[in-house]
Design a protein around this motif. Structure first.
Motif, PDB file in Angstrom:
ATOM      1  N   GLU A  33     -18.829  56.413 -12.405  1.00  0.00           N
ATOM      2  CA  GLU A  33     -18.752  55.990 -13.567  1.00  0.00           C
ATOM      3  C   GLU A  33     -19.998  55.760 -14.171  1.00  0.00           C
ATOM      4  O   GLU A  33     -20.202  56.069 -15.520  1.00  0.00           O
ATOM      5  CB  GLU A  33     -17.716  54.878 -13.826  1.00  0.00           C
ATOM      6  CG  GLU A  33     -16.114  55.275 -13.285  1.00  0.00           C
ATOM      7  CD  GLU A  33     -15.749  55.910 -14.275  1.00  0.00           C
ATOM      8  OE1 GLU A  33     -15.741  56.197 -15.493  1.00  0.00           O
ATOM      9  OE2 GLU A  33     -14.402  56.826 -13.877  1.00  0.00           O
ATOM     10  N   CYS A  36     -23.004  58.837 -14.213  1.00  0.00           N
ATOM     11  CA  CYS A  36     -22.591  60.119 -15.030  1.00  0.00           C
ATOM     12  C   CYS A  36     -23.267  59.938 -16.600  1.00  0.00           C
ATOM     13  O   CYS A  36     -23.175  60.772 -17.107  1.00  0.00           O
ATOM     14  CB  CYS A  36     -21.264  60.401 -14.920  1.00  0.00           C
ATOM     15  SG  CYS A  36     -20.074  59.557 -15.654  1.00  0.00           S
ATOM     16  N   ARG A  55     -20.448  66.641 -17.849  1.00  0.00           N
ATOM     17  CA  ARG A  55     -20.392  65.141 -17.278  1.00  0.00           C
ATOM     18  C   ARG A  55     -19.147  64.771 -16.401  1.00  0.00           C
ATOM     19  O   ARG A  55     -19.199  64.138 -15.525  1.00  0.00           O
ATOM     20  CB  ARG A  55     -20.177  64.182 -18.682  1.00  0.00           C
ATOM     21  CG  ARG A  55     -20.976  62.428 -18.064  1.00  0.00           C
ATOM     22  CD  ARG A  55     -20.634  61.643 -19.068  1.00  0.00           C
ATOM     23  NE  ARG A  55     -21.795  61.788 -20.063  1.00  0.00           N
ATOM     24  CZ  ARG A  55     -22.108  61.227 -21.129  1.00  0.00           C
ATOM     25  NH1 ARG A  55     -21.355  60.681 -21.869  1.00  0.00           N
ATOM     26  NH2 ARG A  55     -23.106  61.454 -21.909  1.00  0.00           N
ATOM     27  N   GLU A  56     -17.956  65.203 -16.888  1.00  0.00           N
ATOM     28  CA  GLU A  56     -16.743  64.957 -16.127  1.00  0.00           C
ATOM     29  C   GLU A  56     -17.026  65.546 -14.793  1.00  0.00           C
ATOM     30  O   GLU A  56     -16.563  65.010 -13.650  1.00  0.00           O
ATOM     31  CB  GLU A  56     -15.609  65.502 -16.789  1.00  0.00           C
ATOM     32  CG  GLU A  56     -14.177  65.246 -16.083  1.00  0.00           C
ATOM     33  CD  GLU A  56     -13.965  63.720 -16.044  1.00  0.00           C
ATOM     34  OE1 GLU A  56     -13.472  63.375 -14.865  1.00  0.00           O
ATOM     35  OE2 GLU A  56     -14.340  62.967 -16.844  1.00  0.00           O
ATOM     36  N   LYS A  59     -19.014  63.463 -12.646  1.00  0.00           N
ATOM     37  CA  LYS A  59     -18.337  62.491 -12.246  1.00  0.00           C
ATOM     38  C   LYS A  59     -17.706  62.532 -10.913  1.00  0.00           C
ATOM     39  O   LYS A  59     -17.612  61.915  -9.847  1.00  0.00           O
ATOM     40  CB  LYS A  59     -17.725  61.624 -13.256  1.00  0.00           C
ATOM     41  CG  LYS A  59     -16.809  60.539 -12.893  1.00  0.00           C
ATOM     42  CD  LYS A  59     -16.314  59.698 -13.979  1.00  0.00           C
ATOM     43  CE  LYS A  59     -15.387  60.573 -14.891  1.00  0.00           C
ATOM     44  NZ  LYS A  59     -14.635  59.569 -15.765  1.00  0.00           N
ATOM     45  N   GLN A  60     -16.802  63.707 -10.916  1.00  0.00           N
ATOM     46  CA  GLN A  60     -16.086  64.181  -9.711  1.00  0.00           C
ATOM     47  C   GLN A  60     -16.761  64.422  -8.635  1.00  0.00           C
ATOM     48  O   GLN A  60     -16.536  64.068  -7.318  1.00  0.00           O
ATOM     49  CB  GLN A  60     -15.073  65.361 -10.378  1.00  0.00           C
ATOM     50  CG  GLN A  60     -14.248  65.046 -11.211  1.00  0.00           C
ATOM     51  CD  GLN A  60     -13.658  66.368 -11.939  1.00  0.00           C
ATOM     52  OE1 GLN A  60     -13.651  67.547 -11.341  1.00  0.00           O
ATOM     53  NE2 GLN A  60     -12.714  66.254 -12.835  1.00  0.00           N
TER      54      GLN A  60
END
Length: 138
Positions: A33, A36, A55-56, A59-60
């Motif tokens: 969290e 990223c 960005r998502e 994060k993953q």
């Protein structure tokens, strides 16, 4: 619009070293969290053979990474820089769920936007099995 993430490009030796240290410190938190947020919303990555966009997805990816790479510890070193780009050498140590330790070596190429967010990251990485007694990063 996002706030600026200092230091900003174009980099000089002092600000380039600050940016590398900030990245090392952030990654050593192992907090996807937080980490990223250093990247643009539409960041582009190549990490080994993974192509990651946005960005998502970062994060993953980082969540999966630190679920697999246990007791992760990273050291980064500035190799060179020009304007809004940097070359960084790194190594990190970790172990898998079975207890096998690794030292991973690599090089990254970074490109930043005008607000100091990383918009491109290209990483080449190799893993070396090591004994726990051969660790050098704590």
């Amino acid at each position: 619009m996002e706030t600026q993430r200092f230091p900003l490009p174009p980099f000089n030796m002092e600000t380039a070293l600050q940016k590398v240290q900030a990245a090392e410190d952030a990654w050593n938190t192992k907090d996807p969290e937080k980490v990223c947020l250093a990247y643009t919303i539409d960041t582009e990555w190549r990490n080994r053979t993974d192509f990651i966009n946005g960005r998502e997805e970062v994060k993953q990816f980082l969540t999966r990474k630190w679920e697999k790479e246990l007791d992760y510890k990273l050291k980064k070193e500035l190799w060179g820089f020009k304007e809004n780009r940097m070359a960084v050498r790194f190594e990190y140590e970790w172990h898998d769920a079975a207890g096998q330790w690794y030292r991973s070596y690599g090089n990254e190429l970074w490109e930043f936007d005008e607000n100091g967010y990383m918009q491109k990251r290209f990483a080449s990485i190799n893993d070396l099995e090591i004994k726990e007694s051969d660790r050098k990063l704590f």
